[in-house]
Design a protein around this motif. Structure first.
Motif, short mmCIF file in Angstrom:
data_model
loop_
_atom_site.label_atom_id
_atom_site.label_comp_id
_atom_site.label_asym_id
_atom_site.label_seq_id
_atom_site.Cartn_x
_atom_site.Cartn_y
_atom_site.Cartn_z
N VAL A 137 13.82 6.51 0.55
CA VAL A 137 13.27 6.10 -0.74
C VAL A 137 14.04 6.89 -1.79
N THR A 138 14.64 6.22 -2.75
CA THR A 138 15.46 6.91 -3.74
C THR A 138 14.58 7.70 -4.70
N GLU A 194 0.82 -1.22 0.00
CA GLU A 194 0.00 0.00 0.00
C GLU A 194 0.85 1.26 0.00
N TYR A 195 1.93 1.25 0.79
CA TYR A 195 2.74 2.46 0.95
C TYR A 195 3.95 2.50 0.04
N GLY A 196 4.13 1.48 -0.77
CA GLY A 196 5.24 1.48 -1.70
C GLY A 196 6.58 1.17 -1.07
N HIS A 197 6.58 0.43 0.05
CA HIS A 197 7.81 0.04 0.72
C HIS A 197 8.21 -1.36 0.32
N SER A 198 9.48 -1.68 0.57
CA SER A 198 9.87 -3.08 0.54
C SER A 198 9.31 -3.74 1.80
N LEU A 199 9.20 -5.05 1.78
CA LEU A 199 8.70 -5.78 2.95
C LEU A 199 9.63 -5.56 4.14
#
Length: 299
Positions: free
Chosen positions: A165-166, A115-120
């Protein structure tokens, strides 16, 4: 000074996760400055189990992402010495202070990462840091406490190398959001990805309407989603368009200025990219610090 996590997995382990979480724990304890070796028990489980624990210990019949069970009643409002005294009482035979127990739903973690665009691993790290600061007395019952807790989480994650986050990732999220654009009138698709200070990313696309004035730009779609979820602090926004570079319109600049006058604005079209701070795009912008209380006659 050091921190240890004793991690129990109800299912398969995630490669590299334990070392990463222990690094996060070290940074959390260092940021708090308790000056004592400490440890916590962590159980990584599923939705059904965390729902059962919620029901048994909190009277809440639903799953949540994380639970914290502190061993003491420490609070950041106490002096550091008083907190250390409380923690010393929790020392075991090894001399380490027991901070408490943490339970994390891996299912929820995966959902939120998507949902938030993160890695696990990044989302798992965030939840672990969040839980550890709960164990050390932090809470988020009001806005001031929430901001204080967020600052501690951000510092710990940044020092552990997990809060970035790049730009490439942010632009990629904006391009992905662009594919959902509803633009049957202009045929000009735009997507935006807004990076929050805590590392979460909210996306949006432009949504047009037959009544043109009702149209919403991608930047405001992302911003309104983030604010409606409680976010207030932002670092950068990436804006992607398929036909040409799309700098924010005046309305979007004003909306973003309300929360982040120094926001980094990155625009992209294909492989082309440019960047400018929001306060350069909106010089002398009008915002919360512009004397509205005096204008409205309020204290």
């Amino acid at each position: 000074m050091s921190a240890r996590l004793y991690i129990e997995w109800d299912g398969d382990k995630i490669p590299g996760a334990e070392e990463m979480l222990r690094r996060v724990a070290e940074q959390c304890v260092q940021e708090e400055g308790i000056g004592l070796p400490a440890y916590a028990q962590v159980r990584i489980t599923d939705n059904a189990t965390i729902r059962e624990i919620n029901r048994e210990y909190r009277g809440i019949d639903r799953e949540t992402d994380v639970l914290s069970f502190p061993s003491t009643d420490c609070t950041p409002r106490e002096t550091l010495g008083k907190r250390q005294d409380k923690l010393r009482r929790e020392r075991d035979e090894t001399g380490r202070c027991f901070l408490g127990d943490i339970v994390i739903s891996l299912e929820k973690t995966k959902e939120q990462a998507a949902e938030y665009g993160h890695s696990l691993n990044r989302e798992l790290s965030y939840l672990t840091a969040h839980a550890l600061f709960h164990l050390m007395g932090y809470d988020h019952m009001n806005e001031e406490d929430k901001k204080g807790m967020r600052r501690m989480e951000e510092r710990a994650l940044e020092k552990a190398g997990l809060n970035r986050v790049t730009d490439d990732e942010l632009v990629a999220r904006a391009k992905e959001a662009m594919t959902f654009s509803y633009s049957p009138y202009s045929h000009f698709k735009v997507g935006a990805a807004l990076l929050c200070r805590d590392g979460r990313v909210y996306t949006g696309c432009n949504i047009e309407n037959a009544s043109y004035s009702v149209t919403n730009c991608a930047e405001r779609t992302a911003l309104f989603k983030a604010v409606s979820e409680g976010e207030r602090e932002f670092i950068a926004i990436a804006i992607a368009a398929e036909k040409s570079m799309a700098w924010p319109c005046g309305v979007c600049r004003q909306a973003l200025n309300e929360f982040a006058p120094a926001l980094r604005v990155i625009v992209a079209c294909g492989e082309e990219r440019d960047e400018a701070p929001l306060n350069a795009l909106l010089p002398h912008g009008f915002g919360p610090s512009s004397g509205m209380t005096e204008i409205l006659g309020k204290e």
